[in-house]
Write an enzyme that holds these catalytic residues in place. Structure first.
Site, PDB file in Angstrom:
ATOM      1  N   ASP A  26      34.193 -40.778 -91.545  1.00  0.00           N
ATOM      2  CA  ASP A  26      34.601 -40.419 -92.898  1.00  0.00           C
ATOM      3  C   ASP A  26      34.891 -38.921 -92.914  1.00  0.00           C
ATOM      4  O   ASP A  26      34.721 -38.232 -91.906  1.00  0.00           O
ATOM      5  CB  ASP A  26      33.544 -40.853 -93.916  1.00  0.00           C
ATOM      6  N   SER A  27      35.322 -38.411 -94.054  1.00  0.00           N
ATOM      7  CA  SER A  27      35.788 -37.025 -94.081  1.00  0.00           C
ATOM      8  C   SER A  27      34.686 -36.052 -94.447  1.00  0.00           C
ATOM      9  O   SER A  27      34.855 -34.850 -94.328  1.00  0.00           O
ATOM     10  CB  SER A  27      36.900 -36.900 -95.114  1.00  0.00           C
ATOM     11  N   GLY A  28      33.559 -36.558 -94.918  1.00  0.00           N
ATOM     12  CA  GLY A  28      32.493 -35.686 -95.405  1.00  0.00           C
ATOM     13  C   GLY A  28      32.588 -35.445 -96.894  1.00  0.00           C
ATOM     14  O   GLY A  28      31.651 -34.959 -97.514  1.00  0.00           O
TER      15      GLY A  28
ATOM     16  N   GLN B 103      42.161 -42.399-104.957  1.00  0.00           N
ATOM     17  CA  GLN B 103      41.148 -42.132-105.976  1.00  0.00           C
ATOM     18  C   GLN B 103      41.700 -42.539-107.339  1.00  0.00           C
ATOM     19  O   GLN B 103      42.720 -43.207-107.412  1.00  0.00           O
ATOM     20  CB  GLN B 103      40.756 -40.643-105.938  1.00  0.00           C
TER      21      GLN B 103
ATOM     22  N   GLY C 246      36.007 -43.972-104.292  1.00  0.00           N
ATOM     23  CA  GLY C 246      35.533 -43.799-105.660  1.00  0.00           C
ATOM     24  C   GLY C 246      35.052 -45.081-106.310  1.00  0.00           C
ATOM     25  O   GLY C 246      34.944 -45.148-107.524  1.00  0.00           O
TER      26      GLY C 246
ATOM     27  N   ASP D 152      32.564 -51.025 -94.852  1.00  0.00           N
ATOM     28  CA  ASP D 152      31.380 -50.456 -94.222  1.00  0.00           C
ATOM     29  C   ASP D 152      30.285 -50.428 -95.262  1.00  0.00           C
ATOM     30  O   ASP D 152      30.556 -50.313 -96.453  1.00  0.00           O
ATOM     31  CB  ASP D 152      31.639 -49.018 -93.751  1.00  0.00           C
TER      32      ASP D 152
ATOM     33  N   CYS E 105      21.534 -69.517 -87.532  1.00  0.00           N
ATOM     34  CA  CYS E 105      21.962 -68.282 -86.855  1.00  0.00           C
ATOM     35  C   CYS E 105      21.645 -68.323 -85.364  1.00  0.00           C
ATOM     36  O   CYS E 105      20.628 -68.873 -84.944  1.00  0.00           O
ATOM     37  CB  CYS E 105      21.268 -67.090 -87.499  1.00  0.00           C
TER      38      CYS E 105
ATOM     39  N   CYS F 278      21.573 -65.427 -83.458  1.00  0.00           N
ATOM     40  CA  CYS F 278      21.306 -64.062 -82.995  1.00  0.00           C
ATOM     41  C   CYS F 278      20.013 -64.042 -82.173  1.00  0.00           C
ATOM     42  O   CYS F 278      19.206 -64.970 -82.247  1.00  0.00           O
ATOM     43  CB  CYS F 278      21.230 -63.106 -84.181  1.00  0.00           C
TER      44      CYS F 278
ATOM     45  N   CYS G 220      16.781 -64.633 -84.227  1.00  0.00           N
ATOM     46  CA  CYS G 220      16.537 -66.020 -84.635  1.00  0.00           C
ATOM     47  C   CYS G 220      16.199 -66.904 -83.437  1.00  0.00           C
ATOM     48  O   CYS G 220      15.515 -67.913 -83.569  1.00  0.00           O
ATOM     49  CB  CYS G 220      17.734 -66.564 -85.401  1.00  0.00           C
TER      50      CYS G 220
ATOM     51  N   HIS H 263      19.554 -59.160 -86.970  1.00  0.00           N
ATOM     52  CA  HIS H 263      19.981 -60.415 -87.591  1.00  0.00           C
ATOM     53  C   HIS H 263      20.993 -60.153 -88.715  1.00  0.00           C
ATOM     54  O   HIS H 263      22.018 -60.833 -88.812  1.00  0.00           O
ATOM     55  CB  HIS H 263      18.793 -61.203 -88.137  1.00  0.00           C
TER      56      HIS H 263
HETATM   57 ZN    ZN Z   1      19.714 -64.393 -86.850  1.00  0.00          ZN
END
Ligand code: ZN
Length: 678
Positions: free
Chosen positions: A95-97, A191, A218, A268, A306, A308, A311, A337
């Site tokens: 990101d730009s800060g 924006q 924004g 994100d 799941c 993962c 799990c 997870h």
């Molecule tokens: Zn999981």
């Protein structure tokens, strides 16, 4: 240089703005829609880079503001950039800060040149200008950089928001210039707070610049959910189709699903790792809070669906224990997870877009992603809390089966008490009326096929019937051309809809722009489907129905029962209704199968048939106008001689509100109804 990312759209959803695409960064090919875990300090909190790779992370987000302060750009230059530094082989977006600097309310000063602030580490004064931001991002070596923007609260006044849009525009040009010939990509940031005009102005300006993608900034900074979704949908429409779109800082799995539906490709958010630290887990069985005692001896895996590593190996009981003792491993395992869950959701979304079934997935997930633990529901019985679940004469009723509906407090009547509201509305009104077939079939008298099908929704309540009709329209329109549809809802007390709408986590079908429009302006036009509209007529139905310019084709008759609302079920009410129908083919559907209601319909001149079972009712009722009765394509199960015999022996022989002696030959009138002849 033309496009640094070579963004290619692979598929666009039907009936939605969702799309699936791919692009190529300096490090890997990226498939969208995608979620980017946040690695603020060049690390995703409590996660190993290899476990992120294994779970399918394609891009990590790093924060320029934090990395500028520590370790500083020189360290990145000497270490060969962030990829080498943190041993991460896939892409990084910085990101730009701007966002962080503008969150420092009191310790910054703004000028045209940039923002001046004091380092929280050593008190140094630092100027964050577009040039400094880009120079830092170049040193970090991210694949995608963000232009420096001025972020204001989404609730900012218009003058403040306009000034931020204009400054962001000038900084965008300076950011591009500062990139020089670096092969790193750069996104501009739209924006404009919640002002459509400013969003337009911002997008129009940035579109002219050679950005490789666009971010919506924004949002998720103070606005409500509906405002966020509306602004997001509005803004994606302003962005070029052939560049990636990134909604910054959003959000929960549900927020992401909604934004994909509105045309966003990239996301994100810190949520998956942040909630993990406190024991929060997103699962296919709802959102779990692992601190709860119900898991202390649970041998189950965290999420049965799941795959993962968490799990695969650990029980809920162990994760509960790690959370209660604040052990780092609990944070790590649950975080792993959660990230896996986000990526899996994005993969499913992408697959559904490619296979042209995104809308189905969207509807299914939209309900599911609302849920808390389905198998161990949290009890909401504290009286203090119950108070918040009421408005005017209405309160939210939680059925033992787990769904919510609205209860009318003075009468105790519950709208849709045995079956979830949408299920009942669909079964009783939408399916029985063959609404989809009506929409597909043009009116034979209307050669232009432009006259809308008019649906009267009598007793709006919490809008389940109207929303079921809207959903039916959207589904049917996704399959092919449809006739326009206009819904007219009648209601004198909007509190039930207002109440359900403000708790739309319990009424997922209201997560739609339509009820918002009805509550805020009494009308709504679909932006996706030009032929779909909805209006509200407030007041007493018996008075207002004669003022409606468009007579109905279908009537969903769903006012409160005769116990609460006698006047809606009288012969007089149905006579007025039939006179409004005139010479039209009209069918009326109602949940009531009471003898008194049926006989009132018959006495008013309707042809009466049995409707299908619903909830605890074995039968419901369908009434046809005389013209509809002659229409051979409508085959209904008419009341016949056996019903007439039962009626003549019935205790409740007369309709609601009928004064004894008013109709001396009442029984004869009913016996002579045309449907009992021959
Ligand atoms: Zn999981």
């Amino acid at each position: 240089m033309a496009s640094r990312l070579n963004f290619q759209i692979e598929a666009e959803a039907v009936g939605s703005r969702a799309r699936a695409a791919r692009f190529r960064t300096l490090h890997n090919e990226v498939l969208t829609p995608l979620f980017m875990p946040v690695g603020t300090q060049a690390t995703v909190k409590a996660q190993l880079p290899q476990s992120l790779e294994d779970s399918g992370s394609q891009i990590l987000l790093a924060n320029t503001y934090h990395l500028l302060l520590r370790p500083g750009p020189d360290v990145f230059r000497r270490m060969g950039g962030i990829h080498e530094f943190m041993s991460w082989k896939r892409s990084v977006l910085t990101d730009s800060g701007g966002f962080q600097v503008f969150s420092l309310q009191n310790s910054r000063a703004m000028t045209e040149d940039g923002a001046v602030f004091k380092s929280y580490i050593d008190g140094r004064t630092i100027m964050l200008s577009p040039e400094v931001s880009i120079e830092t991002q170049v040193a970090i070596g991210s694949d995608i950089m963000m232009a420096l923007d001025q972020c204001v609260a989404s609730t900012a006044d218009e003058a403040t928001a306009r000034a931020a849009v204009e400054l962001t525009q000038r900084w965008a040009l300076r950011s591009l210039a500062a990139r020089g010939d670096s092969p790193q990509s750069m996104f501009g940031i739209v924006q404009g707070a919640l002002y459509p005009k400013l969003r337009e102005q911002s997008a129009a300006g940035l579109r002219e610049m050679p950005f490789d993608g666009f971010a919506i900034g924004g949002l998720a900074v103070g606005e409500g959910r509906q405002e966020r979704e509306d602004t997001c949908g509005f803004t994606t429409d302003l962005l070029p189709r052939d560049k990636p779109r990134y909604l910054m800082g959003v959000g929960t799995p549900l927020d992401i699903l909604e934004a994909v539906h509105r045309g966003v490709d990239m996301f994100d958010c810190i949520i998956p790792t942040q909630v993990a630290q406190r024991g929060g887990a997103f699962t296919s069985r709802g959102y779990l809070q692992l601190r709860r005692g119900v898991y202390s001896c649970s041998e189950e895996k965290l999420d049965p669906a799941c795959f993962c590593p968490t799990c695969a190996r650990y029980s809920r009981a162990y994760l509960h224990h790690l959370t209660k003792t604040r052990e780092t491993l609990g944070w790590q395992l649950i975080g792993q997870h959660n990230i896996h869950f986000y990526h899996q959701l994005m993969r499913e979304i992408r697959q559904s877009i490619l296979e042209k079934r995104f809308l189905d997935l969207y509807r299914e997930k939209r309900v599911l992603l609302h849920e808390d633990d389905l198998d161990n529901p949290v009890q909401l019985s504290k009286p203090k809390k119950a108070k918040l679940f009421a408005l005017g004469d209405y309160e939210i009723h939680l059925a033992t089966q787990g769904f919510s509906s609205i209860r009318h407090r003075p009468s105790g009547e519950i709208m849709h008490s045995r079956t979830p509201p949408m299920e009942e509305a669909t079964r009783l009104y939408v399916e029985q009326s063959n609404l989809a077939r009506h929409l597909r079939n043009a009116d034979p008298a209307d050669t232009e096929n432009t006259s809308p099908l008019v649906v009267w929704d009598v007793g709006l309540g919490a809008a389940a019937n109207a929303m079921a009709a809207i959903r039916c329209f959207e589904d049917t329109a996704a399959e092919g051309p449809v006739r326009p549809m206009h819904i007219v809802s009648f209601e004198n007390d909007l509190n039930s809809l207002q109440l359900a709408f403000s708790h739309n986590e319990r009424f997922p079908y209201l997560r739609h722009s339509a009820p918002y429009g009805i509550l805020h302006g009494g009308r709504w036009h679909s932006r996706t489907h030009t032929g779909l509209s909805w209006e509200l007529i407030q007041g007493d139905f018996l008075e207002t129905m004669i003022q409606v310019p468009r007579p109905p084709d279908l009537i969903f008759y769903d006012p409160f029962s005769g116990k609460t609302n006698v006047s809606a079920w009288t012969i007089d009410a149905f006579r007025r209704l039939l006179s409004v129908c005139g010479e039209r083919s009209v069918e009326l559907f109602t949940y009531s199968a009471s003898t008194a209601v049926r006989v009132a319909l018959l006495a008013a001149g309707f042809i009466v048939a049995k409707g299908r079972a619903s909830g605890e009712k074995l039968e419901t009722t369908i009434a046809l106008s005389p013209v509809a009765f002659k229409n051979k394509s409508l085959t209904r199960d008419l009341l016949a001689a056996d019903w007439l015999e039962k009626w003549s022996r019935s205790q409740a022989k007369f309709p609601a509100g009928m004064i004894a002696g008013e109709y001396p030959a009442f029984e004869k009138t009913i016996r002579e109804c045309s449907q009992f002849q021959g």
